[in-house]
Every structure is written in C-alpha cells, then in structure tokens.
Design a protein around this motif. Structure first.
Motif, PDB file in Angstrom:
ATOM      1  N   GLY A   1       0.615  -1.266  -0.145  1.00 20.49           N
ATOM      2  CA  GLY A   1       0.140  -0.272  -0.109  1.00 20.49           C
ATOM      3  C   GLY A   1       0.868   1.212  -0.133  1.00 20.49           C
ATOM      4  N   ALA A   2       1.859   1.377   0.801  1.00 20.78           N
ATOM      5  CA  ALA A   2       2.820   2.313   0.756  1.00 20.78           C
ATOM      6  C   ALA A   2       3.425   2.601  -0.624  1.00 20.78           C
ATOM      7  N   ARG A   3       3.975   1.529  -1.215  1.00 22.55           N
ATOM      8  CA  ARG A   3       4.558   1.906  -2.630  1.00 22.55           C
ATOM      9  C   ARG A   3       3.236   2.352  -3.501  1.00 22.55           C
ATOM     10  N   ALA A   4       2.123   1.686  -3.499  1.00 23.49           N
ATOM     11  CA  ALA A   4       1.112   1.972  -4.447  1.00 23.49           C
ATOM     12  C   ALA A   4       0.805   3.648  -4.165  1.00 23.49           C
ATOM     13  N   LEU A   5       0.738   4.078  -2.808  1.00 27.05           N
ATOM     14  CA  LEU A   5       0.365   5.551  -2.500  1.00 27.05           C
ATOM     15  C   LEU A   5       1.572   6.278  -3.117  1.00 27.05           C
ATOM     16  N   ALA A   6       3.021   5.875  -3.059  1.00 30.34           N
ATOM     17  CA  ALA A   6       3.738   6.590  -3.680  1.00 30.34           C
ATOM     18  C   ALA A   6       3.965   6.858  -5.107  1.00 30.34           C
ATOM     19  N   THR A   7       3.347   5.776  -5.651  1.00 36.53           N
ATOM     20  CA  THR A   7       3.216   5.591  -7.232  1.00 36.53           C
ATOM     21  C   THR A   7       2.185   6.819  -7.536  1.00 36.53           C
ATOM     22  N   VAL A   8       1.136   6.586  -6.754  1.00 36.61           N
ATOM     23  CA  VAL A   8      -0.216   7.687  -7.068  1.00 36.61           C
ATOM     24  C   VAL A   8       0.303   8.866  -6.875  1.00 36.61           C
ATOM     25  N   ASP A   9       1.226   9.066  -5.778  1.00 42.18           N
ATOM     26  CA  ASP A   9       1.501  10.588  -5.517  1.00 42.18           C
ATOM     27  C   ASP A   9       2.471  11.131  -6.649  1.00 42.18           C
ATOM     28  N   ARG A  10       3.262  10.117  -7.154  1.00 43.40           N
ATOM     29  CA  ARG A  10       4.008  10.593  -8.444  1.00 43.40           C
ATOM     30  C   ARG A  10       3.179  10.926  -9.535  1.00 43.40           C
ATOM     31  N   LEU A  11       2.226  10.027  -9.750  1.00 42.32           N
ATOM     32  CA  LEU A  11       1.252  10.202 -11.018  1.00 42.32           C
ATOM     33  C   LEU A  11       0.562  11.534 -10.733  1.00 42.32           C
ATOM     34  N   THR A  12       0.113  11.997  -9.387  1.00 44.77           N
ATOM     35  CA  THR A  12      -0.562  13.105  -9.315  1.00 44.77           C
ATOM     36  C   THR A  12       0.400  14.199  -9.592  1.00 44.77           C
ATOM     37  N   GLY A  13       1.756  14.111  -9.186  1.00 46.67           N
ATOM     38  CA  GLY A  13       2.644  15.209  -9.405  1.00 46.67           C
ATOM     39  C   GLY A  13       2.925  15.473 -11.094  1.00 46.67           C
ATOM     40  N   ILE A  14       2.997  14.129 -11.636  1.00 50.41           N
ATOM     41  CA  ILE A  14       3.156  14.286 -13.205  1.00 50.41           C
ATOM     42  C   ILE A  14       1.902  14.938 -13.691  1.00 50.41           C
ATOM     43  N   ILE A  15       0.886  14.555 -13.292  1.00 52.37           N
ATOM     44  CA  ILE A  15      -0.329  15.215 -14.100  1.00 52.37           C
ATOM     45  C   ILE A  15      -0.425  16.672 -13.704  1.00 52.37           C
ATOM     46  N   ASP A  16      -0.229  17.032 -12.380  1.00 52.02           N
ATOM     47  CA  ASP A  16      -0.386  18.595 -12.095  1.00 52.02           C
ATOM     48  C   ASP A  16       0.675  19.186 -13.100  1.00 52.02           C
ATOM     49  N   GLU A  17       2.067  18.833 -13.263  1.00 55.26           N
ATOM     50  CA  GLU A  17       3.066  19.183 -14.267  1.00 55.26           C
ATOM     51  C   GLU A  17       2.559  19.416 -15.663  1.00 55.26           C
ATOM     52  N   LEU A  18       1.791  18.351 -15.957  1.00 56.69           N
ATOM     53  CA  LEU A  18       1.207  18.345 -17.440  1.00 56.69           C
ATOM     54  C   LEU A  18       0.542  19.197 -17.778  1.00 56.69           C
ATOM     55  N   LEU A  19      -0.374  19.365 -16.747  1.00 55.57           N
ATOM     56  CA  LEU A  19      -1.681  20.225 -16.853  1.00 55.57           C
ATOM     57  C   LEU A  19      -1.135  21.696 -16.863  1.00 55.57           C
ATOM     58  N   MET A  20      -0.082  21.941 -16.053  1.00 60.89           N
ATOM     59  CA  MET A  20       0.353  23.540 -16.027  1.00 60.89           C
ATOM     60  C   MET A  20       1.130  23.591 -17.246  1.00 60.89           C
ATOM     61  N   LEU A  21       1.798  22.675 -17.762  1.00 65.27           N
ATOM     62  CA  LEU A  21       2.575  23.037 -18.919  1.00 65.27           C
ATOM     63  C   LEU A  21       1.637  23.001 -19.956  1.00 65.27           C
ATOM     64  N   ALA A  22       0.484  22.320 -19.998  1.00 63.06           N
ATOM     65  CA  ALA A  22      -0.671  22.670 -21.149  1.00 63.06           C
ATOM     66  C   ALA A  22      -1.329  24.067 -21.040  1.00 63.06           C
ATOM     67  N   ARG A  23      -1.535  24.360 -19.979  1.00 74.65           N
ATOM     68  CA  ARG A  23      -1.936  25.760 -19.840  1.00 74.65           C
ATOM     69  C   ARG A  23      -1.217  26.860 -20.162  1.00 74.65           C
ATOM     70  N   LEU A  24       0.157  26.707 -19.871  1.00 73.79           N
ATOM     71  CA  LEU A  24       1.167  27.674 -20.349  1.00 73.79           C
ATOM     72  C   LEU A  24       1.351  27.685 -21.696  1.00 73.79           C
ATOM     73  N   ASP A  25       1.246  26.323 -22.448  1.00 72.46           N
ATOM     74  CA  ASP A  25       1.405  26.236 -23.810  1.00 72.46           C
ATOM     75  C   ASP A  25       0.377  26.982 -24.549  1.00 72.46           C
TER      76      ASP A  25
ATOM     77  N   LEU B   1      12.217  21.024 -14.468  1.00 73.21           N
ATOM     78  CA  LEU B   1      12.892  22.163 -15.206  1.00 73.21           C
ATOM     79  C   LEU B   1      12.089  23.007 -16.497  1.00 73.21           C
ATOM     80  N   PRO B   2      11.711  22.171 -17.350  1.00 71.02           N
ATOM     81  CA  PRO B   2      11.094  22.753 -18.418  1.00 71.02           C
ATOM     82  C   PRO B   2       9.741  23.453 -18.064  1.00 71.02           C
ATOM     83  N   LEU B   3       9.096  22.808 -17.039  1.00 69.84           N
ATOM     84  CA  LEU B   3       8.053  23.838 -16.490  1.00 69.84           C
ATOM     85  C   LEU B   3       8.471  25.137 -15.957  1.00 69.84           C
ATOM     86  N   SER B   4       9.526  25.100 -15.324  1.00 67.40           N
ATOM     87  CA  SER B   4      10.065  26.296 -14.513  1.00 67.40           C
ATOM     88  C   SER B   4      10.469  27.448 -15.361  1.00 67.40           C
ATOM     89  N   ARG B   5      10.988  26.849 -16.436  1.00 65.36           N
ATOM     90  CA  ARG B   5      11.417  27.941 -17.681  1.00 65.36           C
ATOM     91  C   ARG B   5      10.248  28.356 -18.370  1.00 65.36           C
TER      92      ARG B   5
END
Length: 456
Positions: free
Chosen positions: A278-302, A421-425
């Motif tokens: 469960g801990a590993r699954a939660l960590a994976t879900v946290d990573r997925l959430t972070g990736i999705i947040d970054e992708l959405l922010m990049l999409a809005r900036l684009d 880093l791409p998102l930050s730029r």
C-alpha cells in the motif's frame, strides 16, 4: 427579400453598382444636355439673325437703305417689305417664300421670332428656318424687315446628339460593365487563391499557409491575418498533441509499475506485505499526481493561459521554502535581500522555487545556496546553487527539454519526471523573465531573472 434579388457574388455586386452609378451619371448628363443644348444652338442662330435684322432696320429708319442687302455668313436672306407686299430691298439671288412673308410683326420696333418650314429655293424641298420679323417706321412709311437662317445644321447636331445619347450611352454602359467585371475579377484573384488554399488545409496538416500578395493592400492584410490565425491554430493543435504525447509517455511507466505491484500482490496474497504494498502504491499515486499537475500546468502555459496575478515577494517565498525544507537532509543557506516584489502568480512562482530546490537537493553533496537580490532596481535575480557534480555545458539547454534526464539524475532518483525544469522555464518566460544555467564549480547554478514590480 432585398438580398434575394441582389447578386451574392462580390464581383457581380460591384459590377452592378458600378453600372448603376454610370447609368445614373449618363442619364443625368444626357437629360441636362438634351434640355440645354438645343436651346443654346438656337440662341446662337437667333442672335446672328437678330443682329442683321436690327442693322437693316436701322438703315431703313435713317432712310439709307440699299435695294441690295448683303447678308453675313450663315444668314440666308434679309428683305424689307411694305405693308402692301412690295419688296423695297432684298438679298440678291434669294427668293423669299410667301410662307415667310405671311409672318407679320404686330407692333413696330419689336422683334418677333418664329420657326417656319419653307422652300429654300424655287421648286426646292422645304427647309427649317428660324425667321425674325420687325416692323420699323421709315421716312416713306412703315415697313417690315425679315431675316432668316436655316436650322438644318442645328437639327443635324441635335439629331446626332440624340443618336449619341440613345445608342452610344448603352455601349458605354456595356463597356463599364465589362471593364468593371474584368477589373474586379483581377483584383479578387488573390482572394480566390486564398480561398482555394484554405480549402486544402485540414486538421491533419496545419503547416500550410495561404499566399500573401505583395500589393500592400487590404488583401495582403487579410492573407497575413489568415496566416497568423493558422499559426495560432497550429500551435494550439501542437499543444494538444504534445500534451497527449507527454501524458501517454510519462504516465505509462508508473501505471505499469503500479499494476505489476498489485498483480503480484494479488497472485500471492498470503505472502504479500500489504502495508508495504500500500505504501508503494501510494507513492506511485503521488508520483502520478505530481506528473499530471505538471502536465496540466505545462498545457495551460502552452495555450497562453494567464493565472491570477498579484504582487509577490520572492524573499517571502524563499523564506517559506527554507522553512519547509529544514529537515530535508541538505543544508540550505539563504542570502536574501529585504524585499523583491514581482507581479505574478504566487502558485507558479512558488512552483519554480520548489522545482529548483528539489533539483538541487537531489544533486547537492553538502549544501545549497539560495540567493534573492534586486539588481539595478529593475530585476529580481534568484540564484540556486548546489555543490554537486554540476552540468556539462553541452547539456545545459537539454535539461530544459521535456522528459530529458541526465544519466546521473536517473541514477540518483528514479522518481523524477523530467518535467520540473521545463515547467520552471515556461513559467519564467510567461512572467517576462528567464531561467538559465550559469558557470559554477563545483556544482550547478540556476539563475532566475524576473522583472521587478515598479508599482507604488
């Protein structure tokens, strides 16, 4: 109802309008000429005959009348007649028909005018004359002075003008119509090329552009605006494609890893440590959430979306970042000025600091230097420096490419996404700033430059 009878084609409409205007001008001009020209021509003849009649009348009144009266050019005859019909003086070789002599002036010293059809010569056909008669007293009694001039030339000129009006005018209208049709067709040819090129552009290929004529007129502006619109459409479509590609590329691995973990745990449930799974699954879900947040922010900036903005103190953001990371394992040494105001999105600006400090934490050996300063009163400069192994000059631009990760980064941390880093730029650029990597040894130095807020 009006549009039903009006041509739909711009070419036809402009031709119809030009023809209507030409017809209106020709009608007004022709009407004016038909009304004024005949009277003007008759006035010229009338003045010529009147001058001759008054001259002869003056000679008769003075008793100086010659029996042979010489006529000026274009006056056909002059004749002086007594009330009994006797001819006192006349133009030699010119016989005056009785129809003309039947025209009697009623009052003395007053010129009377009449148009009469009478034979010009004996046994000749009738001619259109303008006749003037004037009764004048003489030493031998009252006499009548006649003068006449042919209106044949006037009638011929009027007839020719009428022919010009009723035959040539339609030819002029036809010429205006044809020329307008050809000229408008030539002028609209670039528009037709633009239309045909637009018809060829599809959603699968937005890279094509319409031809821009070099005439420098409104059609050139239309073509340039059309190409600008196509540029925006292409960028929007590319943003959507990139977002889909980025999402599928980056989400595939963690989802596959999560599925594998769950399948293995489900296959041997009695041997599975469900707490650890469960801990590993939660960590994976946290990573997925972070990736999705970054992708959405990049999409809005684009897409050019602008997040709500206000005045943000970068020093306060830096202090808060240091406070949250006091137990991170790597010492962060702040060097902050009193105030560094920037007009921007607090969420996005905090995201830049988060990404830069996360990156520095992964690569630093012992410390991270965080500096916020105001340079020249116009720029806010944020510097994040670590004492790790650094970044080679040839890789300093590549690390800002999406999903690019250095081998050393992959070895130290498998959970990174290559989007920080791409998102930050992109955030820095959207705020009118820059994010670059400066020379530094040991380690890497990231330099964020933003315009300082100049408001009161």
């Amino acid at each position: 109802m009006v549009m039903r009878f009006f041509p739909r084609s711009i070419r036809a409409r402009l031709t119809a309008i030009a023809t209507a205007i030409a017809a209106l001008v020709l009608f007004a001009t022709s009407t004016f000429m038909l009304v004024t020209v005949p009277d003007n021509l008759r006035d010229v003849v009338r003045d010529r005959v009147e001058v001759s009649v008054r001259r002869v009348a003056g000679d008769a009144r003075a008793g100086e009348l010659s029996t042979a009266i010489q006529v000026p050019a274009r006056v056909h005859f002059l004749e002086v007649v007594t009330p009994s019909g006797d001819v006192i003086a006349t133009t030699p070789g010119r016989a005056v028909h009785w129809k003309i002599k039947a025209f009697r002036p009623a009052e003395p010293d007053k010129v009377y005018v009449k148009e009469i059809w009478a034979p010009h010569e004996r046994n000749a056909g009738e001619t259109h004359f303008l006749v003037m008669a004037m009764s004048v007293p003489t030493p031998n009694g009252l006499v009548a002075v006649y003068g006449a001039s042919s209106l044949t030339d006037v009638d011929r000129a009027i007839r020719w003008f009428e022919i010009q009006t009723f035959i040539v005018a339609p030819l002029i209208l036809a010429s205006v119509m044809g020329i307008t049709w050809l000229v408008v067709g030539f002028a609209l040819r670039p528009v037709e090329r633009i239309r045909s090129k637009l018809a060829e552009i599809t959603g699968q290929d937005l890279s094509r552009r319409v031809p821009v004529p070099d005439t420098g007129d409104e059609i050139t502006d239309l073509a340039a605006t059309t190409n600008d619109t196509l540029d925006r459409l292409e960028r929007s479509a590319e943003t959507q494609r990139r977002f889909v590609a980025d999402a599928s590329h980056e989400l595939r691995s963690p989802i596959a890893a999560l599925r594998t973990q769950l399948e293995v745990a489900n296959a041997i449930p009695e041997e599975t440590d469900w707490r650890a799974t469960g801990a590993r699954a939660l960590a994976t879900v946290d990573r997925l959430t972070g990736i999705i947040d970054e992708l959405l922010m990049l999409a809005r900036l684009d897409a050019g979306a602008v997040a709500p903005r206000r005045v943000v103190d970068m020093c306060r953001l830096a202090v808060e970042q240091v406070r949250r990371r006091k137990d991170a394992g790597v010492a962060i040494v702040p060097d902050l000025c009193a105030s560094a105001p920037v007009h921007g999105s607090p969420v996005q600006l905090d995201r830049i600091l988060t990404n830069l400090l996360d990156n520095a934490t992964r690569h630093a050996d012992t410390r991270i230097d965080l500096e916020v300063a105001v340079e020249e009163g116009r720029r806010v400069v944020v510097t994040v420096t670590d004492d790790g192994e650094g970044i080679a000059p040839e890789d300093r631009e590549r690390v800002f490419e999406r999903f690019f990760r250095l081998d050393s980064a992959k070895a130290k941390d498998q959970s990174g996404s290559g989007l920080g880093l791409p998102l930050s730029r992109e955030i820095a650029l959207s705020h009118g700033g820059t994010l670059t990597i400066a020379d530094h040894a040991p380690g890497a130095r990231f330099v964020l430059v933003l315009p300082r807020y100049q408001g009161a």
